[in-house]
Design a protein around this motif. Structure first.
Motif, PDB file in Angstrom:
ATOM      1  N   VAL A   1      45.653  47.240  43.295  1.00  0.00           N
ATOM      2  CA  VAL A   1      45.293  47.587  41.914  1.00  0.00           C
ATOM      3  C   VAL A   1      45.985  46.644  40.939  1.00  0.00           C
ATOM      4  CG1 VAL A   1      45.497  49.356  40.129  1.00  0.00           C
ATOM      5  CG2 VAL A   1      44.824  50.003  42.443  1.00  0.00           C
ATOM      6  N   LYS A   2      47.235  46.350  41.209  1.00  0.00           N
ATOM      7  CA  LYS A   2      48.011  45.505  40.300  1.00  0.00           C
ATOM      8  C   LYS A   2      47.441  44.091  40.209  1.00  0.00           C
ATOM      9  CE  LYS A   2      52.700  43.741  39.533  1.00  0.00           C
ATOM     10  NZ  LYS A   2      54.110  43.751  40.027  1.00  0.00           N
ATOM     11  N   TYR A   3      47.039  43.525  41.347  1.00  0.00           N
ATOM     12  CA  TYR A   3      46.617  42.120  41.365  1.00  0.00           C
ATOM     13  C   TYR A   3      45.104  41.929  41.260  1.00  0.00           C
ATOM     14  CZ  TYR A   3      51.414  41.136  42.772  1.00  0.00           C
ATOM     15  OH  TYR A   3      52.785  41.045  42.807  1.00  0.00           O
ATOM     16  N   ARG A   4      44.327  42.938  41.667  1.00  0.00           N
ATOM     17  CA  ARG A   4      42.872  42.785  41.659  1.00  0.00           C
ATOM     18  C   ARG A   4      42.149  43.782  40.767  1.00  0.00           C
ATOM     19  NH1 ARG A   4      41.415  37.821  43.613  1.00  0.00           N
ATOM     20  NH2 ARG A   4      42.637  37.329  45.469  1.00  0.00           N
ATOM     21  N   GLY A   5      42.885  44.756  40.230  1.00  0.00           N
ATOM     22  CA  GLY A   5      42.262  45.745  39.358  1.00  0.00           C
ATOM     23  C   GLY A   5      41.813  46.981  40.117  1.00  0.00           C
ATOM     24  N   PRO A   6      41.643  48.121  39.407  1.00  0.00           N
ATOM     25  CA  PRO A   6      41.270  49.387  40.056  1.00  0.00           C
ATOM     26  C   PRO A   6      39.942  49.331  40.814  1.00  0.00           C
ATOM     27  CG  PRO A   6      42.057  49.776  37.823  1.00  0.00           C
ATOM     28  CD  PRO A   6      41.919  48.298  37.962  1.00  0.00           C
ATOM     29  N   GLN A   7      38.963  48.582  40.281  1.00  0.00           N
ATOM     30  CA  GLN A   7      37.652  48.545  40.929  1.00  0.00           C
ATOM     31  C   GLN A   7      37.731  47.949  42.338  1.00  0.00           C
ATOM     32  OE1 GLN A   7      34.683  49.726  39.224  1.00  0.00           O
ATOM     33  NE2 GLN A   7      34.012  49.724  41.357  1.00  0.00           N
ATOM     34  N   SER A   8      38.702  47.081  42.579  1.00  0.00           N
ATOM     35  CA  SER A   8      38.820  46.433  43.889  1.00  0.00           C
ATOM     36  C   SER A   8      39.097  47.439  45.001  1.00  0.00           C
ATOM     37  CB  SER A   8      39.934  45.385  43.858  1.00  0.00           C
ATOM     38  OG  SER A   8      41.201  45.991  43.622  1.00  0.00           O
TER      39      SER A   8
ATOM     40  N   ALA B   1      43.222  53.570  35.783  1.00  0.00           N
ATOM     41  CA  ALA B   1      42.133  53.350  34.835  1.00  0.00           C
ATOM     42  C   ALA B   1      42.121  54.408  33.738  1.00  0.00           C
ATOM     43  CB  ALA B   1      40.792  53.349  35.574  1.00  0.00           C
TER      44      ALA B   1
END
Length: 442
Positions: free
Chosen positions: A160-167, A37
């Motif tokens: 992180v790659k598929y769902r984003g850092p917040q996941s 991020a």
């Protein structure tokens, strides 16, 4: 059939093992998610380093208070409170690199909350686990850290790659909540009524060697412990306690330097791509997991079979672990290939973990009744070692880059690995001279 029932203390140990595993998934997870991020938001490296180190300031501040709280309120309750607090923080924490104050406050809060975990765990294990099972119990529990770190590094980048850092934060909060429910359902204080020979310091304590002056007090007044005052002065001036503190400092100095700077050594020192290295970069942490448990099993075998006394066992494993680790650390800069560097770093971290069967279990040998407090004191030193070691290493590399124009030569890294190597040698001698396996606090 009652004899075939799974012993409750084994369940407690398994749950504490899972707790340390989950905690290190959280620590690794934040580094991965925040780095992605922050890079996307254009945050510079200096600011990123400040944010990443914020956790350890909160963590250092709550070690001794965590030991005190576990002693007064009970390790079981404080451990649950810690998990609930940091899990809620992760669930409610919005990952926005532009809101620096919010991130700092959240990481400080998580650090403070997790600072209560290990003092609480040591208090719980000192109550539940008899002395002849302590080495493997503590080793198994703490080995969860390394398995959690390895699992986090292996799995979370894909999340992180598929769902984003917040996941990552939602996943961590979910893991924390699931563990909290398991702990709430299955954990309890030891049923002392079923063990009339147990003292207030924990079941099976009569098996632990005590100095002569302590024996009469335990035999005549073992049940008065809860009303006694914590011997703060005696703890802080005790040479065996300081032997534990010094070794905890060294262990974490070496661990945090390697955790934070080994990837940089691979990329800048050896010109290797971490992506191309695949899962091999996780081998040092898997080696720690394996060697930590080997150390615990060997220690308990030596003590149970009366091959060595508790004191000699602790000193033997601590010395072997730290001396071999020191040699591996000082040899590391000479390895110029991926395989050689992975082997050498795995050897260093593996034998450091083996040494935990010496100093790390020794909290409960010398002060089973105040194990959480002594753990809090020594873990404070360990946390400060991480702050000092990571920051000092950055300064050393910055100076080396100016002097050598880059970091690709072994001379740029020699001092980085020599310092923890020399600390290992020094700490092993301190432990040989001043440690004991006897109970010194009643």
């Amino acid at each position: 059939m009652g004899r075939l029932k799974f012993p409750k203390r084994y369940l407690i140990v398994i749950l504490t093992f899972i707790s340390t595993c989950v905690c290190y998934v959280e620590r690794v997870g934040f580094s991965i998610a925040y780095t992605v991020a922050a890079d996307a938001a254009g945050v510079n490296q200096s600011s990123k380093g400040t944010i990443l180190s914020t956790f350890y300031y909160g963590y250092a501040c709550s070690q001794v208070p965590g030991g005190w709280a576990a002693q007064k309120l009970g390790g079981r309750r404080v451990l649950l409170l810690s998990f609930v607090l940091w899990s809620l923080t992760c669930a409610l924490f919005p990952l926005d690199p532009n809101h620096v104050r919010l991130i700092v406050m959240a990481r400080l809060l998580v650090g403070v909350a997790q600072g209560f975990i290990f003092p609480s765990i040591h208090t719980v294990l000192a109550q539940w686990v008899p002395p002849h099972e302590r080495s493997r119990s503590v080793s198994l529990t703490t080995s969860g850290m390394y398995l959690g770190a390895a699992a986090g590094m292996l799995v979370l980048p894909s999340l992180v790659k598929y769902r984003g850092p917040q996941s990552v934060f939602f996943a961590e909060a979910t893991l924390g909540a699931m563990w909290s429910l398991l702990w709430l359902k299955y954990a309890s204080d030891p049923p002392r009524a079923e063990y009339p020979k147990a003292t207030a310091s924990g079941f099976g304590e009569s098996l632990l060697p005590m100095r002569g002056s302590q024996k009469v007090k335990v035999e005549n007044g073992g049940n008065s412990v809860k009303t006694s005052k914590i011997p703060w002065k005696r703890i802080f001036i005790s040479l065996p306690v300081w032997a534990i503190v010094v070794n905890n400092f060294t262990f974490h100095y070496a661990l945090y330097v390697l955790m934070n700077w080994l990837p940089t050594y691979f990329e800048l020192g050896l010109n290797l791509s971490l992506q191309e290295m695949g899962s091999s970069k996780m081998l040092p942490y898997l080696n720690m997991f394996i060697f930590s448990n080997i150390g615990g099993v060997v220690a308990d075998h030596l003590i149970t079979k009366r091959i060595m006394s508790v004191t000699k066992t602790r000193k033997f494993l601590n010395t072997i672990g730290f001396i071999v680790a020191s040699l591996a650390l000082m040899a590391l800069p000479t390895f110029r290939t991926s395989g050689g560097a992975v082997f050498c770093s795995s050897l260093a971290l593996g034998f450091l973990a083996l040494g935990r069967a010496g100093f790390a279990v020794n909290h409960m040998d010398v002060a089973p009744r105040y194990a959480g407090i002594v753990m809090g004191v020594s873990n404070t030193a360990g946390t400060l070692a991480g702050i000092v070691g990571v920051d000092l290493t950055g300064k050393l590399l910055e100076a080396a880059q100016i002097a050598n124009s880059d970091l690709s030569g072994p001379e740029s890294w020699r001092l980085v690995f020599f310092i923890p190597g020399l600390l290992c040698i020094f700490s092993s001698f301190v432990f040989l001279l001043f440690s004991t396996g006897e109970r010194i606090f009643d």
